[in-house]
Scaffold this active site. Structure first.
Site, PDB file in Angstrom:
ATOM      1  N   VAL A 137       0.847  -1.209   0.000  1.00 45.69           N
ATOM      2  CA  VAL A 137       0.000   0.000   0.000  1.00 45.69           C
ATOM      3  C   VAL A 137       0.872   1.246   0.000  1.00 45.69           C
ATOM      4  CG1 VAL A 137      -1.774   1.284   1.262  1.00 45.69           C
ATOM      5  CG2 VAL A 137      -1.885  -1.212   1.159  1.00 45.69           C
ATOM      6  N   ASP A 196      -1.649   6.798   2.073  1.00 41.37           N
ATOM      7  CA  ASP A 196      -0.579   7.021   3.044  1.00 41.37           C
ATOM      8  C   ASP A 196      -1.058   6.750   4.461  1.00 41.37           C
ATOM      9  OD1 ASP A 196       1.777   8.062   4.337  1.00 41.37           O
ATOM     10  OD2 ASP A 196       0.667   9.915   4.644  1.00 41.37           O
ATOM     11  N   ASP A 204      -1.893   2.607   5.038  1.00 43.52           N
ATOM     12  CA  ASP A 204      -0.865   1.582   5.201  1.00 43.52           C
ATOM     13  C   ASP A 204      -0.566   1.298   6.668  1.00 43.52           C
ATOM     14  OD1 ASP A 204       0.462   3.933   5.705  1.00 43.52           O
ATOM     15  OD2 ASP A 204       1.908   3.733   4.076  1.00 43.52           O
ATOM     16  N   ARG A 254      -1.374  -2.039  11.672  1.00 39.84           N
ATOM     17  CA  ARG A 254      -1.783  -2.190  13.071  1.00 39.84           C
ATOM     18  C   ARG A 254      -2.984  -3.117  13.219  1.00 39.84           C
ATOM     19  NH1 ARG A 254      -0.103   3.208  12.834  1.00 39.84           N
ATOM     20  NH2 ARG A 254      -2.192   3.951  12.284  1.00 39.84           N
ATOM     21  N   THR A 304       6.159  -3.480  11.639  1.00 39.55           N
ATOM     22  CA  THR A 304       7.585  -3.800  11.711  1.00 39.55           C
ATOM     23  C   THR A 304       8.389  -2.500  11.697  1.00 39.55           C
ATOM     24  OG1 THR A 304       7.861  -3.899   9.295  1.00 39.55           O
ATOM     25  CG2 THR A 304       7.228  -5.955  10.426  1.00 39.55           C
ATOM     26  N   ASP A 334       7.559   3.541   5.351  1.00 38.51           N
ATOM     27  CA  ASP A 334       6.416   4.447   5.257  1.00 38.51           C
ATOM     28  C   ASP A 334       6.863   5.896   5.395  1.00 38.51           C
ATOM     29  OD1 ASP A 334       3.733   5.366   5.196  1.00 38.51           O
ATOM     30  OD2 ASP A 334       3.660   5.350   7.374  1.00 38.51           O
ATOM     31  N   ASP A 349       6.703   8.837   2.549  1.00 34.93           N
ATOM     32  CA  ASP A 349       6.009  10.104   2.806  1.00 34.93           C
ATOM     33  C   ASP A 349       6.870  11.293   2.387  1.00 34.93           C
ATOM     34  OD1 ASP A 349       3.945   8.650   3.830  1.00 34.93           O
ATOM     35  OD2 ASP A 349       4.361   9.106   5.933  1.00 34.93           O
TER      36      ASP A 349
END
Length: 225
Positions: A33, A67, A70, A75, A81, A88, A92
């Protein structure tokens, strides 16, 4: 205090939480994602450069939703991880940089040098806002405070882009302002709503940096001072 009201933010996050727990999204890899998010996020950079502001704003909204999804998917499915969080955050920053590059390219190619300078301040300020938070949290200090978080920045950019379909009131206001301050500068008609939002980000980002630094100082100073 952030620009987006707390009630709106909570409601939107709840809706995304429900989406993340659906059968389709819960099966997706959070990193996948994130990857799709940056691919979608690069599209507005090219659209901005070519002056397709409304489409750029729409793609920005899609990218922003991905954004946020994901992390929620990670969660909800128990697949958080360290690498996923780092990936991520990197995605961003890369997406935001690409978008500012596209906006800056539009203004530079049309010799709007003053506005392109504001794009530099907006991009640099946005990066520093995120950097201060990351460094503060690496020392164990929560730091999601201030007027202009990532969500607010994306909201302003996408709103400024989409509002470009009806620039007339912004055009009239800009002409009035330039006349009042006696400022002689090249000015392009179509992107004026976006220009206003870029200037707001450039200013509010610096304020947010100060707010976060003050927050960290207050949170870590000795209690006897």
């Amino acid at each position: 205090m952030p620009l987006i009201p707390r009630a709106v933010e909570v409601g939107f996050n709840r809706a995304l939480d429900r989406i993340a727990r659906t059968r389709f999204f819960s099966r997706l890899s959070p990193n996948l994602v994130s990857t799709v998010g940056i691919l979608v996020g690069i599209v507005p950079a090219f659209l901005f450069a070519y002056g397709e502001f409304v489409l750029a704003g729409i793609f920005m909204i899609i990218s922003g939703v991905l954004d946020m999804l994901d992390g929620k998917i990670a969660r909800a499915s128990g697949r958080t991880t360290v690498f996923g969080a780092l990936y991520d955050a990197t995605v961003d920053r890369a997406t935001e940089l690409a978008i500012y590059t596209g906006i800056g390219a539009y203004f530079i190619l049309r010799n709007m040098h003053l506005t392109s300078l504001f794009v530099v301040f907006a991009a640099g300020g946005s990066w520093l806002v995120s950097y201060v938070r990351a460094r503060a949290e690496s020392f164990g200090v929560p730091c999601e405070v201030g007027l202009l978080r990532r969500g607010e920045r994306f909201f302003l950019l996408s709103a400024g882009a989409i509002l470009s379909f009806a620039p007339e009131p912004f055009h009239e206001a800009a002409l009035w302002f330039l006349d009042v301050v006696k400022l002689k500068t090249p000015y392009a008609y179509p992107p004026m709503p976006l220009t206003i939002c870029i200037i707001l980000i450039a200013i509010l980002a610096q304020i947010t940096i100060v707010q976060r630094l003050v927050h960290v100082w207050k949170s870590t100073r000795p209690s006897d001072l």
